[in-house]
Design a protein around this motif. Structure first.
Motif, PDB file in Angstrom:
ATOM      1  N   VAL A   1     -91.992  64.734 -24.310  1.00 25.62           N
ATOM      2  CA  VAL A   1     -91.205  65.736 -23.597  1.00 25.62           C
ATOM      3  C   VAL A   1     -90.945  65.266 -22.168  1.00 25.62           C
ATOM      4  O   VAL A   1     -91.861  64.875 -21.450  1.00 25.62           O
ATOM      5  CB  VAL A   1     -91.951  67.086 -23.578  1.00 25.62           C
ATOM      6  CG1 VAL A   1     -91.164  68.116 -22.784  1.00 25.62           C
ATOM      7  CG2 VAL A   1     -92.195  67.571 -25.005  1.00 25.62           C
ATOM      8  N   GLY A   2     -89.676  65.262 -21.772  1.00 27.38           N
ATOM      9  CA  GLY A   2     -89.313  64.920 -20.410  1.00 27.38           C
ATOM     10  C   GLY A   2     -89.096  63.450 -20.131  1.00 27.38           C
ATOM     11  O   GLY A   2     -88.817  63.073 -18.991  1.00 27.38           O
ATOM     12  N   ILE A   3     -89.166  62.586 -21.159  1.00 25.43           N
ATOM     13  CA  ILE A   3     -89.030  61.146 -20.902  1.00 25.43           C
ATOM     14  C   ILE A   3     -87.608  60.817 -20.451  1.00 25.43           C
ATOM     15  O   ILE A   3     -87.401  59.978 -19.562  1.00 25.43           O
ATOM     16  CB  ILE A   3     -89.415  60.320 -22.151  1.00 25.43           C
ATOM     17  CG1 ILE A   3     -89.430  58.818 -21.824  1.00 25.43           C
ATOM     18  CG2 ILE A   3     -88.490  60.610 -23.316  1.00 25.43           C
ATOM     19  CD1 ILE A   3     -90.459  58.416 -20.834  1.00 25.43           C
ATOM     20  N   ALA A   4     -86.592  61.490 -21.025  1.00 27.08           N
ATOM     21  CA  ALA A   4     -85.212  61.231 -20.609  1.00 27.08           C
ATOM     22  C   ALA A   4     -85.004  61.672 -19.166  1.00 27.08           C
ATOM     23  O   ALA A   4     -84.362  60.967 -18.365  1.00 27.08           O
ATOM     24  CB  ALA A   4     -84.233  61.942 -21.533  1.00 27.08           C
ATOM     25  N   GLY A   5     -85.559  62.839 -18.817  1.00 26.03           N
ATOM     26  CA  GLY A   5     -85.439  63.309 -17.446  1.00 26.03           C
ATOM     27  C   GLY A   5     -86.098  62.376 -16.452  1.00 26.03           C
ATOM     28  O   GLY A   5     -85.562  62.119 -15.364  1.00 26.03           O
ATOM     29  N   ARG A   6     -87.261  61.830 -16.848  1.00 25.47           N
ATOM     30  CA  ARG A   6     -87.953  60.898 -15.959  1.00 25.47           C
ATOM     31  C   ARG A   6     -87.127  59.630 -15.756  1.00 25.47           C
ATOM     32  O   ARG A   6     -87.016  59.102 -14.645  1.00 25.47           O
ATOM     33  CB  ARG A   6     -89.328  60.540 -16.531  1.00 25.47           C
ATOM     34  CG  ARG A   6     -90.222  59.802 -15.533  1.00 25.47           C
ATOM     35  CD  ARG A   6     -91.454  59.198 -16.196  1.00 25.47           C
ATOM     36  NE  ARG A   6     -92.064  60.077 -17.182  1.00 25.47           N
ATOM     37  CZ  ARG A   6     -93.011  59.676 -18.034  1.00 25.47           C
ATOM     38  NH1 ARG A   6     -93.423  58.398 -18.020  1.00 25.47           N
ATOM     39  NH2 ARG A   6     -93.532  60.504 -18.905  1.00 25.47           N
ATOM     40  N   MET A   7     -86.506  59.139 -16.838  1.00 27.10           N
ATOM     41  CA  MET A   7     -85.698  57.925 -16.752  1.00 27.10           C
ATOM     42  C   MET A   7     -84.508  58.122 -15.819  1.00 27.10           C
ATOM     43  O   MET A   7     -84.264  57.317 -14.907  1.00 27.10           O
ATOM     44  CB  MET A   7     -85.223  57.523 -18.146  1.00 27.10           C
ATOM     45  CG  MET A   7     -84.234  56.372 -18.183  1.00 27.10           C
ATOM     46  SD  MET A   7     -83.705  56.016 -19.879  1.00 27.10           S
ATOM     47  CE  MET A   7     -82.450  54.765 -19.597  1.00 27.10           C
ATOM     48  N   PHE A   8     -83.768  59.227 -16.011  1.00 30.89           N
ATOM     49  CA  PHE A   8     -82.561  59.432 -15.217  1.00 30.89           C
ATOM     50  C   PHE A   8     -82.881  59.818 -13.778  1.00 30.89           C
ATOM     51  O   PHE A   8     -82.150  59.469 -12.852  1.00 30.89           O
ATOM     52  CB  PHE A   8     -81.674  60.473 -15.888  1.00 30.89           C
ATOM     53  CG  PHE A   8     -81.195  60.058 -17.256  1.00 30.89           C
ATOM     54  CD1 PHE A   8     -80.711  58.780 -17.479  1.00 30.89           C
ATOM     55  CD2 PHE A   8     -81.248  60.936 -18.338  1.00 30.89           C
ATOM     56  CE1 PHE A   8     -80.285  58.372 -18.730  1.00 30.89           C
ATOM     57  CE2 PHE A   8     -80.821  60.542 -19.590  1.00 30.89           C
ATOM     58  CZ  PHE A   8     -80.344  59.262 -19.796  1.00 30.89           C
ATOM     59  N   SER A   9     -83.988  60.547 -13.577  1.00 29.44           N
ATOM     60  CA  SER A   9     -84.405  60.879 -12.208  1.00 29.44           C
ATOM     61  C   SER A   9     -84.788  59.614 -11.452  1.00 29.44           C
ATOM     62  O   SER A   9     -84.468  59.461 -10.263  1.00 29.44           O
ATOM     63  CB  SER A   9     -85.584  61.849 -12.236  1.00 29.44           C
ATOM     64  OG  SER A   9     -85.212  63.082 -12.802  1.00 29.44           O
ATOM     65  N   THR A  10     -85.458  58.685 -12.135  1.00 31.02           N
ATOM     66  CA  THR A  10     -85.846  57.419 -11.516  1.00 31.02           C
ATOM     67  C   THR A  10     -84.613  56.638 -11.070  1.00 31.02           C
ATOM     68  O   THR A  10     -84.571  56.093  -9.961  1.00 31.02           O
ATOM     69  CB  THR A  10     -86.678  56.579 -12.509  1.00 31.02           C
ATOM     70  OG1 THR A  10     -87.881  57.269 -12.804  1.00 31.02           O
ATOM     71  CG2 THR A  10     -86.989  55.210 -11.940  1.00 31.02           C
ATOM     72  N   LEU A  11     -83.604  56.588 -11.934  1.00 30.76           N
ATOM     73  CA  LEU A  11     -82.378  55.866 -11.584  1.00 30.76           C
ATOM     74  C   LEU A  11     -81.666  56.547 -10.421  1.00 30.76           C
ATOM     75  O   LEU A  11     -81.151  55.868  -9.511  1.00 30.76           O
ATOM     76  CB  LEU A  11     -81.457  55.780 -12.796  1.00 30.76           C
ATOM     77  CG  LEU A  11     -81.969  54.935 -13.979  1.00 30.76           C
ATOM     78  CD1 LEU A  11     -81.012  55.046 -15.164  1.00 30.76           C
ATOM     79  CD2 LEU A  11     -82.130  53.478 -13.569  1.00 30.76           C
ATOM     80  N   ALA A  12     -81.633  57.874 -10.428  1.00 30.83           N
ATOM     81  CA  ALA A  12     -80.961  58.600  -9.353  1.00 30.83           C
ATOM     82  C   ALA A  12     -81.663  58.377  -8.019  1.00 30.83           C
ATOM     83  O   ALA A  12     -81.022  58.137  -6.984  1.00 30.83           O
ATOM     84  CB  ALA A  12     -80.912  60.092  -9.683  1.00 30.83           C
ATOM     85  N   GLU A  13     -82.990  58.432  -8.022  1.00 30.66           N
ATOM     86  CA  GLU A  13     -83.752  58.209  -6.790  1.00 30.66           C
ATOM     87  C   GLU A  13     -83.572  56.788  -6.272  1.00 30.66           C
ATOM     88  O   GLU A  13     -83.664  56.537  -5.070  1.00 30.66           O
ATOM     89  CB  GLU A  13     -85.230  58.496  -7.034  1.00 30.66           C
ATOM     90  CG  GLU A  13     -85.526  59.975  -7.291  1.00 30.66           C
ATOM     91  CD  GLU A  13     -86.949  60.198  -7.789  1.00 30.66           C
ATOM     92  OE1 GLU A  13     -87.697  59.186  -7.882  1.00 30.66           O
ATOM     93  OE2 GLU A  13     -87.296  61.354  -8.082  1.00 30.66           O
ATOM     94  N   GLY A  14     -83.296  55.850  -7.180  1.00 27.35           N
ATOM     95  CA  GLY A  14     -83.082  54.468  -6.786  1.00 27.35           C
ATOM     96  C   GLY A  14     -81.650  54.164  -6.414  1.00 27.35           C
ATOM     97  O   GLY A  14     -81.314  52.999  -6.129  1.00 27.35           O
TER      98      GLY A  14
END
Length: 620
Positions: free
Chosen positions: A552-565
């Motif tokens: 649960v939440g792995i997609a959100g973690r991936m896209f949040s990481t890219l956005a923060e970067g």
């Protein structure tokens, strides 16, 4: 059925010799395959770079550790060169292209049959006037000189102008003879090998000249030309093994397919590809042929043409991997080993992500996804041949033969029952699990004694991607909108990697393999359906893991990481199997994005092994 669907000259390999080169009587004390009737076969496939750079290491450090416990069959790709352009396969393709170039000299008339019109005439006259064939080492005071002393056909001016491919064939011969002289210490063995190589190259030269005369190289003819590379590589490896005290036998498979076709009807699917029964029949014939070698170590060519419909068209340049898989099935092998120059499959490309770590075991589905989205693992069709027979595939490093590598295992599951706390990991291994010699690592991977922390398996990047956006300019879209788009892509031979659709908009990610003019024509054709925009130099970033559907939440973690970067996302796609999450980003951000996602989604610090919930046992 008959395989002769077109007229063509005899193949260069069949002109040179029969199914295997003559082998001298076996001297005493040569190391052979075990004669233990309970021992199982082990198939080892070596790529072109391994053959080109590490042939001595294969003979001295790798094979001896397996022969006393296994029956080993070796499959070799064509030898690589010092540069990519000097690789044997590339040189053979270049020679085939040169054979279609028209000669610059006048055609000989019946009253003027000069050697220039028939290159082999001049070559034969040179060979017969010499006390030793071209390429044979010259002796000075009883020793072999350090440099090749060829009399290449390309050195004759009039012949060279007629047959431009002769210089390329001479280069292929020179590369292999030079390698042989640097590896083989036995003078008699070296001389025999040089003569074999020269005969193969002379047959290739005649084959190319015949193709030049008719000004045509069919797809099956190109298969035969490509097959010369494996013949030369396998003869070299077999000689190196024998020079190092291993009883080997060169095995050519050029006559295997006709033997199958004489006994059964070969059928094709709707897409023109050979159906599975053909490959099933091939495994049986392959197994029978290799068992004829007895206790000798067979060194087998990856080329197994002529195949109905052409080997290159049916399989592509990865046919050596496929042959290895089919042979493993035919021999009911305990394992298929694919030897590369890396330790195995990593959580990311270690050349781009310093913190990437080795994955000890992986499922076939995960390996297939990684292969499709940028990581060179094993082609899914090749994997399917062995996995469906429950034969594991192990990726090994020729420079680190004692490493455990990565196992693509048919029964590799992420969600097996947890091992109770306090239970010995060793106790979880099934009884009588054999350890691979030299590695002391079992094929079965045990679970650690505490509950694992789930994480994806790997992240990969596929670069040189084009994004095509098609937006319908009609108020109401007909049901044939998507059909017309994909019909256009099919007409241009375009394969779509990712797709995202809405009622009036389609976004597609495709690999940038075509020439710019071809892509421009595709865009003009798609513009008949609506407005089209094109974005080049993009990349597909894929997070792969068999258990990600439960994270649960792995997609959100991936896209949040890219956005923060600061990495912008052009497209998002998730497969129906939920085994991967992919997105398209700017190619300039590829390495940065790879490191960011690996750090936040796969990096688990000191508990790295728990990320996969598995580890390989090592015993000292």
């Amino acid at each position: 059925m008959s395989l002769s669907d077109e007229s063509q000259p005899a193949s260069p390999s069949s002109s040179a010799s029969t199914s295997s080169a003559p082998s001298p009587p076996t001297p005493p004390n040569l190391h052979q395959n075990t004669v233990d009737p309970a021992a199982r076969w082990l198939v080892q496939k070596y790529g072109g770079t391994s053959v080109g750079k590490f042939a001595a290491k294969i003979a001295e450090d790798i094979l001896p550790g397996y022969l006393d416990q296994h029956k080993v069959a070796v499959v070799c790709s064509a030898r690589s060169g010092s540069t990519k352009a000097l690789g044997t396969t590339n040189l053979l393709l270049r020679a085939a292209s040169e054979a279609l170039q028209r000669p610059n000299t006048p055609t000989a008339t019946p009253g003027n049959q000069t050697p220039a019109a028939y290159p082999w005439t001049r070559q034969n006259s040179l060979s017969m006037s010499s006390t030793s064939p071209p390429g044979t080492p010259q002796r000075v005071n009883g020793t072999r000189s350090g440099s090749p002393d060829f009399t290449p056909i390309s050195s004759v001016p009039d012949v060279k102008s007629v047959a431009p491919f002769t210089a390329t064939v001479d280069l292929i011969l020179s590369e292999h003879v030079t390698a042989a002289r640097s590896l083989i210490r036995n003078e008699e063995l070296l001389k025999e090998l040089e003569q074999e190589m020269e005969r193969d190259c002379e047959a290739l030269r005649s084959f190319l000249f015949a193709a030049q005369v008719i000004h045509e190289i069919s797809s099956r003819s190109k298969d035969s030309i490509m097959g010369v590379g494996e013949r030369l590589a396998c003869k070299l490896v077999a000689a190196v093994l024998r020079d190092r005290g291993i009883d080997s036998e060169f095995v050519s498979l050029e006559n295997i397919v006709p033997a199958i076709s004489d006994e059964q009807e070969v059928s094709f699917g709707a897409d023109g590809q050979l159906e599975q029964p053909f490959y099933d029949a091939l495994t049986t014939v392959l197994g029978d042929r290799i068992r004829e070698c007895g206790s000798r170590v067979p060194v087998v060519t990856g080329f197994f043409g002529p195949v109905p419909g052409s080997l290159l068209r049916q399989v592509g340049r990865g046919y050596t991997d496929l042959l290895s898989a089919l042979l493993a099935v035919g021999l009911e092998a305990s394992e298929l080993q694919i030897w590369k120059e890396v330790d195995g499959i990593f959580t990311a490309d270690p050349r781009k992500v310093p913190t990437a770590r080795l994955v000890p075991i992986i499922s076939p589905d995960e390996a297939a996804e990684l292969t499709y989205y940028g990581s060179e693992v094993v082609h899914p069709f090749t994997m399917e041949q062995v996995i469906r027979r429950s034969i594991p595939i192990r990726i090994k490093n020729v420079e680190n033969p004692t490493g455990g590598g990565t196992v693509i295992h048919p029964t590799a599951h992420i969600d097996e029952p947890e091992v109770p706390v306090g239970t010995s990991a060793l106790a979880q291994l099934p009884p009588a699990v054999p350890f691979l010699p030299g590695t002391m690592a079992p094929i079965i991977v045990a679970r650690p004694p505490r509950p694992p922390r789930k994480s994806p398996t790997a992240v990969t990047i596929k670069e040189r991607i084009i994004v095509l956006n098609v937006n319908s300019n009609r108020k109401s879209v007909s049901h044939g909108f998507l059909a017309r788009i994909f019909g256009t892509l099919d007409a241009f031979g375009i394969v779509v990697d990712l797709i995202s659709t809405s009622e009036v908009h389609v976004s597609m990610a495709i690999e940038d393999r075509s020439e710019r003019k071809s892509v421009d024509r595709l865009v003009r054709e798609l513009q008949k359906l609506g407005s089209v925009s094109l974005h080049r130099d993009m990349a597909i970033l894929s997070l792969v893991g068999k258990s990600m559907h439960k994270m649960v939440g792995i997609a959100g973690r991936m896209f949040s990481t890219l956005a923060e970067g600061g990495v912008n996302i052009e497209m998002i796609s998730q497969g129906a199997s939920e085994i991967n999450i992919s997105c398209v980003i700017d190619g300039r951000d590829a390495t940065k994005a790879l490191n960011l996602v690996h750090r936040d989604c796969l990096q688990v610090g000191a508990d790295a092994n728990q990320g996969r919930g598995a580890f390989v046992l090592h015993f000292s």
